[in-house]
Design a protein around this motif. Sequence first.
Motif, PDB file in Angstrom:
ATOM      1  N   TRP A 185     -33.027  44.214 -12.335  1.00  0.00           N
ATOM      2  CA  TRP A 185     -31.768  44.940 -12.111  1.00  0.00           C
ATOM      3  C   TRP A 185     -32.031  46.374 -11.675  1.00  0.00           C
ATOM      4  O   TRP A 185     -31.197  46.982 -11.018  1.00  0.00           O
ATOM      5  N   LEU A 188     -23.232  39.309  -7.245  1.00  0.00           N
ATOM      6  CA  LEU A 188     -24.228  38.500  -7.956  1.00  0.00           C
ATOM      7  C   LEU A 188     -24.957  39.316  -9.019  1.00  0.00           C
ATOM      8  O   LEU A 188     -25.252  38.808 -10.106  1.00  0.00           O
ATOM      9  N   ALA A 189     -25.249  40.571  -8.718  1.00  0.00           N
ATOM     10  CA  ALA A 189     -25.921  41.423  -9.696  1.00  0.00           C
ATOM     11  C   ALA A 189     -25.033  41.635 -10.919  1.00  0.00           C
ATOM     12  O   ALA A 189     -25.528  41.694 -12.046  1.00  0.00           O
ATOM     13  N   ALA A 197     -25.458  38.648 -12.997  1.00  0.00           N
ATOM     14  CA  ALA A 197     -26.817  38.434 -13.492  1.00  0.00           C
ATOM     15  C   ALA A 197     -27.176  39.340 -14.658  1.00  0.00           C
ATOM     16  O   ALA A 197     -28.056  39.016 -15.450  1.00  0.00           O
ATOM     17  N   GLN A 248     -29.008  32.909 -14.728  1.00  0.00           N
ATOM     18  CA  GLN A 248     -28.926  34.349 -14.514  1.00  0.00           C
ATOM     19  C   GLN A 248     -30.132  34.922 -13.770  1.00  0.00           C
ATOM     20  O   GLN A 248     -29.950  35.763 -12.897  1.00  0.00           O
ATOM     21  N   PRO A 249     -31.367  34.495 -14.044  1.00  0.00           N
ATOM     22  CA  PRO A 249     -32.487  35.005 -13.237  1.00  0.00           C
ATOM     23  C   PRO A 249     -32.380  34.613 -11.764  1.00  0.00           C
ATOM     24  O   PRO A 249     -32.747  35.382 -10.882  1.00  0.00           O
ATOM     25  N   LEU A 307     -29.559  34.226 -10.148  1.00  0.00           N
ATOM     26  CA  LEU A 307     -28.532  35.127  -9.622  1.00  0.00           C
ATOM     27  C   LEU A 307     -29.120  36.511  -9.346  1.00  0.00           C
ATOM     28  O   LEU A 307     -28.778  37.152  -8.353  1.00  0.00           O
ATOM     29  N   ALA A 308     -30.006  36.963 -10.225  1.00  0.00           N
ATOM     30  CA  ALA A 308     -30.632  38.275 -10.042  1.00  0.00           C
ATOM     31  C   ALA A 308     -31.505  38.297  -8.792  1.00  0.00           C
ATOM     32  O   ALA A 308     -31.475  39.261  -8.021  1.00  0.00           O
TER      33      ALA A 308
END
Length: 114
Positions: free
Chosen positions: A2, A47-48, A51, A78-79, A81-82
Amino acid sequence: MWLLTGALSGMLVATYFGGSKTPEPADESSVQQLGRPGKLGVAGGFLAWFAVGCPVCNKLALLALGYSGAITWFAPIQPVLAVGALVLTGVALFARLRGQVACPVRERPMEAAR
Protein backbone atom coordinates in the motif's frame (compact mmCIF):
# COMPACT_ATOMS: atom_id res chain seq x y z
CA MET A 1 2.30 -2.82 -1.05
CA TRP A 2 0.00 0.00 0.00
CA LEU A 3 3.01 2.31 0.41
CA LEU A 4 3.96 1.79 -3.23
CA THR A 5 0.37 2.32 -4.35
CA GLY A 6 0.20 5.50 -2.29
CA ALA A 7 3.43 6.80 -3.78
CA LEU A 8 2.32 6.03 -7.33
CA SER A 9 -1.09 7.59 -6.67
CA GLY A 10 0.55 10.72 -5.30
CA MET A 11 2.79 11.03 -8.35
CA LEU A 12 -0.18 10.49 -10.64
CA VAL A 13 -2.25 13.16 -8.91
CA ALA A 14 0.73 15.54 -9.02
CA THR A 15 0.83 15.28 -12.82
CA TYR A 16 -2.59 16.91 -12.98
CA PHE A 17 -1.41 20.00 -11.09
CA GLY A 18 1.33 22.45 -11.85
CA GLY A 19 0.01 24.35 -14.83
CA SER A 20 1.57 22.32 -17.63
CA LYS A 21 -0.17 20.04 -20.05
CA THR A 22 1.08 16.57 -20.77
CA PRO A 23 2.07 16.27 -24.43
CA GLU A 24 -0.34 14.47 -26.68
CA PRO A 25 0.79 11.00 -27.77
CA ALA A 26 2.23 10.70 -31.25
CA ASP A 27 -0.52 8.40 -32.44
CA GLU A 28 -4.10 7.80 -31.39
CA SER A 29 -3.62 4.01 -31.15
CA SER A 30 -1.43 4.36 -28.05
CA VAL A 31 -4.27 6.14 -26.25
CA GLN A 32 -6.69 3.40 -27.26
CA GLN A 33 -4.30 0.66 -26.14
CA LEU A 34 -3.76 2.03 -22.63
CA GLY A 35 -7.13 3.72 -22.20
CA ARG A 36 -7.36 7.05 -20.45
CA PRO A 37 -4.85 7.47 -17.60
CA GLY A 38 -7.52 9.08 -15.41
CA LYS A 39 -9.79 6.05 -15.64
CA LEU A 40 -6.92 3.68 -14.86
CA GLY A 41 -5.89 5.81 -11.89
CA VAL A 42 -9.43 5.85 -10.50
CA ALA A 43 -9.69 2.08 -10.94
CA GLY A 44 -6.33 1.62 -9.18
CA GLY A 45 -7.42 3.85 -6.31
CA PHE A 46 -10.72 1.97 -6.03
CA LEU A 47 -8.92 -1.38 -5.84
CA ALA A 48 -6.43 0.00 -3.33
CA TRP A 49 -9.31 1.15 -1.14
CA PHE A 50 -10.68 -2.40 -1.07
CA ALA A 51 -7.25 -3.98 -0.57
CA VAL A 52 -6.29 -1.98 2.52
CA GLY A 53 -7.72 -2.74 5.92
CA CYS A 54 -9.32 -5.67 7.60
CA PRO A 55 -12.17 -7.37 5.73
CA VAL A 56 -14.60 -6.78 8.58
CA CYS A 57 -13.85 -3.03 8.63
CA ASN A 58 -14.80 -2.76 4.95
CA LYS A 59 -18.48 -1.92 5.14
CA LEU A 60 -19.28 -2.91 1.56
CA ALA A 61 -17.68 -6.34 1.88
CA LEU A 62 -19.38 -6.83 5.22
CA LEU A 63 -22.80 -5.89 3.84
CA ALA A 64 -22.38 -7.97 0.69
CA LEU A 65 -20.81 -11.09 2.21
CA GLY A 66 -21.54 -10.98 5.92
CA TYR A 67 -18.95 -11.52 8.63
CA SER A 68 -18.00 -15.09 7.78
CA GLY A 69 -18.04 -14.37 4.02
CA ALA A 70 -15.77 -11.37 4.47
CA ILE A 71 -13.29 -13.45 6.45
CA THR A 72 -13.57 -16.55 4.24
CA TRP A 73 -13.85 -15.07 0.74
CA PHE A 74 -12.76 -11.45 0.81
CA ALA A 75 -9.63 -11.69 2.98
CA PRO A 76 -7.77 -14.11 0.67
CA ILE A 77 -8.27 -11.91 -2.41
CA GLN A 78 -7.07 -8.68 -0.78
CA PRO A 79 -3.42 -9.25 -1.82
CA VAL A 80 -4.59 -9.81 -5.41
CA LEU A 81 -6.54 -6.54 -5.24
CA ALA A 82 -3.43 -4.78 -3.92
CA VAL A 83 -1.29 -6.05 -6.81
CA GLY A 84 -4.02 -5.04 -9.27
CA ALA A 85 -4.16 -1.57 -7.75
CA LEU A 86 -0.39 -1.25 -8.00
CA VAL A 87 -0.36 -2.35 -11.65
CA LEU A 88 -3.27 -0.10 -12.68
CA THR A 89 -1.81 2.94 -10.94
CA GLY A 90 1.63 2.28 -12.43
CA VAL A 91 0.21 1.93 -15.94
CA ALA A 92 -1.80 5.14 -15.47
CA LEU A 93 1.32 7.00 -14.34
CA PHE A 94 3.33 5.61 -17.25
CA ALA A 95 0.61 6.63 -19.71
CA ARG A 96 0.38 10.10 -18.17
CA LEU A 97 4.15 10.66 -18.30
CA ARG A 98 4.72 9.11 -21.72
CA GLY A 99 6.51 11.57 -23.95
CA GLN A 100 7.33 13.88 -21.05
CA VAL A 101 10.98 14.77 -21.47
CA ALA A 102 11.38 17.68 -19.08
CA CYS A 103 9.24 19.70 -16.75
CA PRO A 104 8.69 23.24 -17.99
CA VAL A 105 9.93 25.91 -15.60
CA ARG A 106 8.76 29.49 -15.81
CA GLU A 107 11.50 32.07 -15.67
CA ARG A 108 11.05 34.87 -13.16
CA PRO A 109 12.26 38.39 -13.85
CA MET A 110 15.28 39.47 -11.81
CA GLU A 111 13.26 42.08 -9.88
CA ALA A 112 10.76 39.48 -8.70
CA ALA A 113 13.52 37.12 -7.55
CA ARG A 114 14.87 39.60 -4.99
